[in-house]
Write a protein that holds these residues in place. Structure first.
Motif, mmCIF file in Angstrom:
data_model
loop_
_atom_site.group_PDB
_atom_site.id
_atom_site.type_symbol
_atom_site.label_atom_id
_atom_site.label_comp_id
_atom_site.label_asym_id
_atom_site.label_seq_id
_atom_site.Cartn_x
_atom_site.Cartn_y
_atom_site.Cartn_z
ATOM 1 N N ASP A 26 10.795 25.261 55.228
ATOM 2 C CA ASP A 26 9.588 25.010 56.008
ATOM 3 C C ASP A 26 8.571 26.142 55.877
ATOM 4 N N LEU A 27 9.056 27.360 55.609
ATOM 5 C CA LEU A 27 8.142 28.502 55.531
ATOM 6 C C LEU A 27 7.171 28.381 54.371
ATOM 7 N N VAL A 38 17.694 42.145 57.315
ATOM 8 C CA VAL A 38 18.064 41.512 58.584
ATOM 9 C C VAL A 38 18.511 40.074 58.341
ATOM 10 N N ARG A 39 19.383 39.598 59.221
ATOM 11 C CA ARG A 39 19.792 38.193 59.212
ATOM 12 C C ARG A 39 20.188 37.813 60.634
ATOM 13 N N PRO A 65 18.891 26.975 57.498
ATOM 14 C CA PRO A 65 18.305 27.392 58.778
ATOM 15 C C PRO A 65 17.833 28.842 58.701
ATOM 16 N N LEU A 66 16.744 29.157 59.369
ATOM 17 C CA LEU A 66 16.198 30.511 59.324
ATOM 18 C C LEU A 66 17.190 31.541 59.868
ATOM 19 N N SER A 67 18.059 31.119 60.777
ATOM 20 C CA SER A 67 19.044 32.059 61.334
ATOM 21 C C SER A 67 20.081 32.477 60.304
ATOM 22 N N LEU A 94 8.342 33.866 63.999
ATOM 23 C CA LEU A 94 9.269 32.758 63.787
ATOM 24 C C LEU A 94 9.576 32.047 65.097
ATOM 25 N N ALA A 95 9.638 32.782 66.193
ATOM 26 C CA ALA A 95 9.876 32.157 67.491
ATOM 27 C C ALA A 95 8.734 31.223 67.862
#
Length: 622
Positions: free
Chosen positions: A213-214, A63-64, A32-34, A200-201
Motif C-alpha cells: 500500500d505504501l 526497526v520492525r 503487513p507493515l508490522s 503510519l499510524a
C-alpha cells in the motif's frame, strides 16, 4: 488447468470452498507493515550534488514492528575539506574526519546492514541519490531497495493547520519524537523513526496497512476510495476476471486481468484511475469476486460473457449481440437488400456484418445499392409482374431494371443479384471501383464533404463484408484445436467449436499436451451449429478467438470440417483508403466510368492462420 470452460465456477481466496476454509499466504495478501523491516537512514554531506560532493556521516536505525533491531553510525572521509557553512550547520569539521574510513570501506557495511530491508529517509531522493552514486563509484551493485520517503507521506496526512511545513524538525516536534533533530546523522535517523511510526499510524485508517500500500500511499486519492483497498486483499496473483459487487450483491462492473487479478484490482484505488464513473463505482462496491482462468484468452472471453449476462451499469462494452444489425440479400424471386437483426436459415439469402450500429449497416447497404442496379423497393415481387404495376423513379434514372413491371426478366435480374452476392461474400473490387470513380469526380469538383460521405459508405461496407468473410469459415467449422507455446516453454491449448471458445487449458513444458487435448475434446462444451455467417458466440468473442488463432506461433492441431477462404476477399481491403490506393495501382490509367474491371475467379486457399498443420503440429514431448 481448466478442462472445460462451461464447467468452471467462481472460487475466490478466503471464502470456504466445499465447506473447507482457505488459508491465505503472504503472497496473496501482501506484507503487513508490522512485519516489514525498515532501515531509516540519514546522511550528512559536503553539499547537495552527489557528483561533486561527498558523504561525511552515515546514521541508520533498523526497526520492525516498532522495535529497534540495531543502529549504525560512522563518520566518513569525503576525500576533501568540509565547507565552512556545512561545518556550522552540522558541527562536523575537517579535523574530525582525519583518519575516518572512506566510503569504499563504509559502504559494504551499510549494504549488509540494510540487506532485504526497506529504506526510509526524510527527503529520500537526496539520501538515496548519494548512496547510489557512491555505489556506482566504488563498483558495488545497487540492490534496488524499496524506498519510503517520509516527506511525501507527511504531505499526505499532515495539513498546514497542524504544521507550517514538513521539515524533519517540525514533524518531530509535532509528533513528540524522543530525539530532537540536530543535523547529525544518527540523531536525525532516530527522530525519523518516530516520525515514520506516527505517519503510519495516521495512514492505517486510510487503508494503508501493507507494504504494497505504501507504493501509492502518497497518491491524491479520496479517503473513501483508499479505504476500499482491502477489497483486493486475498485476490489471487493469476489471470482471470473480477466482479465488483454492490450493496445488494448486484454486479456493478466486470473487468479482466491477463496477468494478476490482485495487482489489477489494487490499481482501482490509486491515482492512476482517472475515470469518474469508475471512481463512483468503487465508492459503491462492497466486495470483489475473482474468477481464476487457465489462459488469458479464457479471461477475456469470460469477461465478455459475464458482461452480456449481468449487463453491469458501469461497463460500456457492447452487451446486446442480438441488437447488432446485418445487411441481408433476401431469398425471393427478385431479391433485394435489407437490414435485419439476426441471421435466419433461408436458402439463397446472404449476409454481411454484424455492424456496430444501425447507421453503419445503412451505409453499407447504400454502398451496394450505389454499385449495382438492384431494386430498392421493399415489397415482395411476384415472378410475373401484374398488368397495373408501375415503376419507381429509379427505373427512369437507369438505376434499376424495373422487374416490378416486367421490364427486366428473372434471368437478367439474377445476374445482377449474383454480382451483389459475389461482392458481399468474395471480391469487393466492383464496389471499390464505383466508389473510387465517384470520389475522383467529387474531388475534381471540390465537393469534399460529399466525397467524405462516399468514403465512409465504402468503409462501412468493407468492414462489414470483411467481418462476415472472416467469421464464416470458423463458424462452419465443427471444431478447431490449436496450441501456442508459452513463455515458460509450456503449451496454451484452445478448443473452438463454431467460433465459440468451448474449452481451454495450459500444460507445463514437462507434460505431454496430447492427453490434455484428448480430455478437452471429450469434456468441452457442446456447441450446436449456428446459421453462418453468424457464429455460435457473441461476435466480439469470435473476434477474440480469431485474433488468438491468427497470432504468430499458434499451431493448428486439428480441424474438424473445412476452414478455407477465397483468395480475393474484403479482408485485405478493410480500410477504404487502402482499398482505393490498391485499386488505383491495379487499374493503370483508371478505366472510364461504366467500364468493368476484370476480376479473378475466386480460388480456395488455406486460412490466414500462421504455422497451419494437422495432427502433428506439436511434438509428443515438451
Amino acid at each position: 488447468m481448466s478442462s472445460s470452460l462451461h464447467r468452471l465456477r467462481p472460487v475466490w481466496a478466503g471464502a470456504p470452498a466445499d465447506g473447507i476454509p482457505v488459508q491465505l499466504g503472504l503472497d496473496e495478501i501482501g506484507t503487513p507493515l508490522s512485519e516489514v523491516t525498515f532501515v531509516v537512514v540519514d546522511l550528512e554531506t559536503t553539499g547537495g550534488t552527489p557528483a561533486e560532493c561527498g558523504i561525511t556521516e552515515i546514521g541508520a536505525v533498523k526497526v520492525r514492528g516498532g522495535q529497534v533491531l540495531g543502529e549504525l553510525q560512522t563518520l566518513v572521509d569525503p576525500g576533501g575539506p568540509v565547507p565552512p557553512f556545512i561545518q556550522v550547520l552540522t558541527g562536523i569539521t575537517s579535523s574530525m574526519l582525519v583518519g575516518a574510513p572512506t566510503i569504499e570501506e563504509v559502504l559494504p557495511s551499510f549494504l549488509e546492514f540494510a540487506h532485504d530491508c526497506v529504506l526510509v529517509a526524510h527527503n529520500a531522493p537526496f539520501d538515496v541519490g548519494f548512496l547510489r552514486a557512491a555505489a556506482a563509484r566504488t563498483g558495488h551493485a545497487w540492490p534496488g531497495y524499496r524506498v519510503v520517503d517520509t516527506v511525501r507521506l507527511a504531505r499526505r496526512v499532515v495539513t498546514r493547520d497542524e504544521a507550517p511545513n514538513h521539515k524533519l524538525g517540525t514533524l518531530a516536534a509535532l509528533f513528540g519524537a524522543a530525539v530532537t533533530p540536530n543535523h547529525r546523522a544518527l540523531d536525525d535517523a532516530r527522530a525519523t523513526v518516530d516520525v515514520l511510526h506516527a505517519l503510519l499510524a495516521r495512514l492505517g485508517p486510510l487503508g494503508v496497512t501493507h507494504l504494497e500500500d505504501l507504493a501509492t500511499a502518497t497518491d491524491p486519492v479520496p479517503q473513501e476510495v483508499r479505504r476500499k483497498r482491502t477489497l483486493a486483499d486475498g485476490l489471487p496473483d493469476a489471470p482471470g476476471v473480477y466482479l465488483f459487487r454492490g450493496p445488494k450483491d448486484e454486479v456493478l462492473y466486470v473487468g479482466t486481468s491477463t496477468t494478476s487479478l490482485r495487482t489489477r484490482v489494487r490499481s482501482y484505488f490509486t491515482s492512476s484511475e482517472k475515470r469518474g464513473r469508475i471512481q463512483e463505482m468503487v465508492r459503491i462496491a462492497e466486495r470483489v469476486d475473482p474468477v481464476v482462468c487457465a489462459t488469458p484468452l479464457e479471461a477475456r472471453v469470460r469477461e465478455l460473457r459475464l458482461i452480456t449476462e449481468h449487463s453491469p451499469r458501469y461497463n460500456r462494452r457492447s452487451r446486446f449481440p442480438e441488437r447488432m444489425p446485418w445487411v441481408r440479400l433476401t431469398s425471393e424471386p427478385y431479391p433485394r437488400l435489407s437490414i435485419v437483426r439476426d441471421v435466419r436459415d433461408e436458402p439463397g439469402a446472404s449476409y454481411i456484418g454484424p455492424f456496430g450500429s444501425q447507421s453503419s449497416a445503412q451505409l453499407a447497404l447504400e454502398a451496394l445499392q450505389e454499385s449495382f442496379p438492384v431494386r430498392q423497393c421493399t415489397r415482395r415481387l411476384p415472378l410475373v409482374a401484374p398488368a397495373n404495376a408501375s415503376a419507381c423513379a429509379l427505373a427512369d434514372m437507369g438505376r434499376c431494371g424495373a422487374p416490378c413491371i416486367g421490364q427486366q426478366g428473372e434471368p437478367d435480374y439474377r445476374e445482377v443479384v449474383e454480382r451483389v452476392r459475389s461482392a458481399m461474400l468474395g471480391d469487393p473490387a466492383p464496389v471499390v471501383a464505383v466508389h473510387a470513380e465517384r470520389i475522383d469526380t467529387l474531388v475534381a469538383q471540390q465537393r469534399y464533404e460529399e466525397a467524405a460521405t462516399v468514403r465512409d459508405r465504402l468503409g462501412a461496407f468493407l468492414r462489414g463484408a470483411a467481418r462476415a468473410q472472416r467469421v464464416m469459415p470458423v463458424a462452419r467449422c465443427e471444431e478447431v484445436v490449436a496450441a501456442r507455446r508459452t513463455d515458460d516453454g509450456g503449451w496454451e491449448i484452445v478448443l473452438v467449436r463454431h467460433g465459440r471458445l468451448a474449452a481451454t487449458a495450459r500444460v507445463d513444458r514437462m507434460t505431454d499436451p496430447h492427453p490434455t487435448i484428448t480430455t478437452l475434446r471429450s469434456t468441452a462444451e457442446h456447441v450446436p451449429a449456428p446459421i453462418a455467417p453468424a457464429s455460435a458466440a457473441h461476435p466480439e468473442e469470435t473476434d477474440l478467438v480469431l485474433d488468438w488463432l491468427e497470432r504468430p506461433g499458434v499451431r493448428i492441431v486439428d480441424v474438424v470440417g473445412t476452414w478455407a477462404l477465397p483468395v480475393r476477399t474484403a479482408l485485405g481491403d478493410v480500410e477504404p483508403a487502402a482499398a482505393l490506393a490498391a485499386h488505383a495501382a491495379a487499374v493503370l490509367g483508371r478505366a472510364a466510368p461504366g467500364v468493368p474491371v476484370e476480376q479473378d475467379e475466386p480460388r480456395v486457399a488455406a486460412p490466414p492462420v500462421p504455422e497451419v498443420a494437422r495432427h502433428a503440429a506439436m511434438p509428443r514431448t515438451a
